[in-house]
Design a protein around this motif. Structure first.
Motif, PDB file in Angstrom:
ATOM      1  N   ILE A 190      32.463  21.618  24.036  1.00 32.67           N
ATOM      2  CA  ILE A 190      32.602  20.408  23.876  1.00 32.67           C
ATOM      3  C   ILE A 190      33.889  19.013  23.882  1.00 32.67           C
ATOM      4  N   GLY A 191      33.423  18.339  24.089  1.00 38.78           N
ATOM      5  CA  GLY A 191      34.396  16.915  24.367  1.00 38.78           C
ATOM      6  C   GLY A 191      33.962  16.346  22.343  1.00 38.78           C
ATOM      7  N   LYS A 192      34.987  14.951  22.601  1.00 38.26           N
ATOM      8  CA  LYS A 192      35.470  13.892  21.743  1.00 38.26           C
ATOM      9  C   LYS A 192      33.916  13.373  21.186  1.00 38.26           C
ATOM     10  N   ASN A 193      32.798  13.283  22.688  1.00 39.04           N
ATOM     11  CA  ASN A 193      31.520  12.658  22.193  1.00 39.04           C
ATOM     12  C   ASN A 193      30.227  13.545  21.321  1.00 39.04           C
ATOM     13  N   HIS A 194      30.645  14.667  21.204  1.00 40.75           N
ATOM     14  CA  HIS A 194      29.861  15.820  21.218  1.00 40.75           C
ATOM     15  C   HIS A 194      29.455  15.119  19.168  1.00 40.75           C
ATOM     16  N   ASP A 195      28.200  15.734  19.224  1.00 40.19           N
ATOM     17  CA  ASP A 195      27.696  15.244  17.392  1.00 40.19           C
ATOM     18  C   ASP A 195      29.177  16.457  17.225  1.00 40.19           C
ATOM     19  N   ALA A 196      28.519  17.624  16.984  1.00 44.63           N
ATOM     20  CA  ALA A 196      29.511  18.354  16.329  1.00 44.63           C
ATOM     21  C   ALA A 196      31.249  18.032  16.103  1.00 44.63           C
ATOM     22  N   TYR A 197      31.739  17.622  17.658  1.00 51.38           N
ATOM     23  CA  TYR A 197      32.885  16.905  16.858  1.00 51.38           C
ATOM     24  C   TYR A 197      33.187  15.373  16.567  1.00 51.38           C
ATOM     25  N   LYS A 198      32.252  14.973  15.822  1.00 49.74           N
ATOM     26  CA  LYS A 198      32.286  13.485  15.248  1.00 49.74           C
ATOM     27  C   LYS A 198      32.148  14.342  13.853  1.00 49.74           C
ATOM     28  N   LYS A 199      31.067  14.986  13.876  1.00 48.61           N
ATOM     29  CA  LYS A 199      30.435  15.427  12.319  1.00 48.61           C
ATOM     30  C   LYS A 199      31.618  15.879  11.887  1.00 48.61           C
ATOM     31  N   ILE A 200      32.969  16.858  12.917  1.00 46.96           N
ATOM     32  CA  ILE A 200      34.283  17.112  11.831  1.00 46.96           C
ATOM     33  C   ILE A 200      34.531  15.955  11.465  1.00 46.96           C
ATOM     34  N   LYS A 201      34.732  15.132  12.571  1.00 47.17           N
ATOM     35  CA  LYS A 201      35.926  13.544  12.070  1.00 47.17           C
ATOM     36  C   LYS A 201      35.171  12.799  10.938  1.00 47.17           C
ATOM     37  N   ASP A 202      33.941  12.914  10.580  1.00 48.37           N
ATOM     38  CA  ASP A 202      33.337  12.510   9.880  1.00 48.37           C
ATOM     39  C   ASP A 202      33.325  12.554   8.459  1.00 48.37           C
ATOM     40  N   VAL A 203      33.311  14.593   8.527  1.00 52.58           N
ATOM     41  CA  VAL A 203      33.540  15.326   6.888  1.00 52.58           C
ATOM     42  C   VAL A 203      35.398  14.679   6.486  1.00 52.58           C
ATOM     43  N   ILE A 204      35.993  14.606   7.946  1.00 57.83           N
ATOM     44  CA  ILE A 204      37.567  14.964   7.069  1.00 57.83           C
ATOM     45  C   ILE A 204      37.477  12.812   6.711  1.00 57.83           C
ATOM     46  N   LYS A 205      36.471  12.120   7.270  1.00 58.14           N
ATOM     47  CA  LYS A 205      37.255  10.973   7.399  1.00 58.14           C
ATOM     48  C   LYS A 205      36.850   9.746   6.359  1.00 58.14           C
ATOM     49  N   THR A 206      35.269  10.323   5.884  1.00 55.86           N
ATOM     50  CA  THR A 206      34.273   9.951   5.465  1.00 55.86           C
ATOM     51  C   THR A 206      33.606  10.941   4.652  1.00 55.86           C
ATOM     52  N   ASN A 207      32.941  10.031   3.643  1.00 59.17           N
ATOM     53  CA  ASN A 207      32.065  10.765   2.144  1.00 59.17           C
ATOM     54  C   ASN A 207      30.266  11.015   2.533  1.00 59.17           C
ATOM     55  N   LYS A 208      30.056  10.950   4.249  1.00 58.55           N
ATOM     56  CA  LYS A 208      29.130  11.315   4.897  1.00 58.55           C
ATOM     57  C   LYS A 208      28.473  12.296   4.188  1.00 58.55           C
ATOM     58  N   TYR A 209      29.545  13.225   4.686  1.00 60.36           N
ATOM     59  CA  TYR A 209      28.715  14.825   4.344  1.00 60.36           C
ATOM     60  C   TYR A 209      29.303  15.253   2.651  1.00 60.36           C
ATOM     61  N   PRO A 210      28.890  14.663   1.795  1.00 69.85           N
ATOM     62  CA  PRO A 210      29.333  15.365   0.502  1.00 69.85           C
ATOM     63  C   PRO A 210      29.081  16.856  -0.212  1.00 69.85           C
ATOM     64  N   LYS A 211      28.665  17.604   0.875  1.00 70.12           N
ATOM     65  CA  LYS A 211      28.385  18.930   0.326  1.00 70.12           C
ATOM     66  C   LYS A 211      28.926  19.621   1.131  1.00 70.12           C
ATOM     67  N   LEU A 212      29.808  19.257   2.252  1.00 63.90           N
ATOM     68  CA  LEU A 212      30.702  20.036   3.315  1.00 63.90           C
ATOM     69  C   LEU A 212      32.160  19.290   3.393  1.00 63.90           C
ATOM     70  N   THR A 213      33.325  20.584   4.002  1.00 64.32           N
ATOM     71  CA  THR A 213      34.753  19.926   3.091  1.00 64.32           C
ATOM     72  C   THR A 213      35.378  21.099   4.506  1.00 64.32           C
ATOM     73  N   ILE A 214      36.801  20.641   4.794  1.00 64.78           N
ATOM     74  CA  ILE A 214      37.190  21.024   6.615  1.00 64.78           C
ATOM     75  C   ILE A 214      38.137  22.241   6.096  1.00 64.78           C
ATOM     76  N   ALA A 215      38.128  23.336   6.458  1.00 59.56           N
ATOM     77  CA  ALA A 215      39.277  24.282   6.232  1.00 59.56           C
ATOM     78  C   ALA A 215      39.593  24.120   7.935  1.00 59.56           C
ATOM     79  N   ASP A 216      41.497  24.310   7.839  1.00 62.00           N
ATOM     80  CA  ASP A 216      42.147  25.136   9.492  1.00 62.00           C
ATOM     81  C   ASP A 216      43.065  25.746   8.905  1.00 62.00           C
ATOM     82  N   ASP A 217      43.558  25.993   6.952  1.00 61.55           N
ATOM     83  CA  ASP A 217      44.605  26.768   6.538  1.00 61.55           C
ATOM     84  C   ASP A 217      43.975  28.412   6.847  1.00 61.55           C
ATOM     85  N   ILE A 218      45.258  29.351   7.783  1.00 60.92           N
ATOM     86  CA  ILE A 218      44.841  31.018   7.842  1.00 60.92           C
ATOM     87  C   ILE A 218      44.078  31.054   6.311  1.00 60.92           C
TER      88      ILE A 218
END
Length: 266
Positions: free
Chosen positions: A4-32
């Motif tokens: 997928i690329g940047k226009n896919h909903d999954a990419y946008k969802k990850i971006k929203d979790v990082i930048k907004t409070n749209k998904y309060p039950k989710l957080t982001i992890a990219d550290d090993i």
């Protein structure tokens, strides 16, 4: 696996979790290390992205396979696309939107070693606190009128994922005060000047240690109900410590006193 690329909903969802409070039950992890915690605790991953043009070591490939098993939705993206999402420079090319465990106030009724974070604002301070509380096996955290939310990716990163494994509930001041008094907790208020030296208490029984906002301190209403004031003696020109440092000192003192008392009872 779908690329997928940047226009896919999954990419946008990850971006929203990082930048907004749209998904309060989710957080982001990219550290090993955080990704390993997710695997160890078998936490549910809502969305997982990984780079198809990165050469992963065998150990990382195994980790990725385990993450895929925990994920509801997994996609491949290019390394250049991934760069727009990564939270840190030394990432492994894998990023997960993970579900935060849901606890209720009833889950806390039998917990004996609690910490209350009253209106804390700075994610780095909250992350430091979670790392400390994980290290002493604290029973849980009550976030009171929280400014910095538990799902904030900056807290997840600074806590090294400990916010995912230390039980946490978010309450208003009134809800927290009512719960602690109703369930018989001794409430210790972290107080820079008043009260008794932090080493003078035994911290036994059911306890809740309260620390307050970085600028304004503890909500003054805490002082209107039964409580004990505890302070950390200081010399020099400053009259208070960073809240993460202060809580760590109080937490370890309470932990060691409780551990010593437990050994004496055996």
């Amino acid at each position: 696996m779908e690329k997928i690329g940047k226009n896919h909903d999954a990419y946008k969802k990850i971006k929203d979790v990082i930048k907004t409070n749209k998904y309060p039950k989710l957080t982001i992890a990219d550290d090993i290390q955080i990704l390993k915690i997710i695997i160890d605790k078998k936490l549910n991953i809502d969305t997982l992205l990984y780079c198809f043009d990165v050469e992963y070591k065998n150990e990382t490939k195994k980790l990725l396979d385990e993450l895929i098993m925990l994920s509801n939705n997994t996609y491949e993206i290019s390394k250049s696309t991934y760069e727009g999402l990564s939270l840190k420079e030394n990432h492994v090319g894998i990023i997960a939107a993970v579900n935060i465990l849901n606890y209720t106030i009833k889950d806390f009724e039998n917990k004996e070693f609690l910490f209350v974070l009253d209106r804390l604002e700075i994610p780095g301070n909250v992350g430091t606190i979670y790392r400390t509380l994980d290290s002493i096996n604290a029973d849980g955290v009550i976030l009171v009128d929280s400014v910095s939310k538990i799902h904030n990716p900056k807290i997840t990163t600074s806590s090294r994922g400990c916010n995912l494994i230390v039980p946490t509930i978010s309450l208003s001041y009134d809800e927290a005060q009512d719960f602690l008094i109703k369930n018989g907790y001794d409430i210790y208020l972290g107080e820079p000047e008043l009260g008794s030296d932090y080493q003078s208490y035994d911290y036994n029984k059911k306890i809740a240690i309260v620390v307050g906002n970085e600028r304004f301190g503890i909500n003054e209403n805490w002082y209107n109900k039964p409580h004990k004031k505890v302070y950390i003696p200081m010399e020099g020109n400053q009259n208070s410590l960073n809240v993460g440092v202060a809580l760590s000192i109080l937490a370890y003192e309470a932990y060691m006193k409780r551990k010593w008392a437990s050994k004496k009872l055996k």
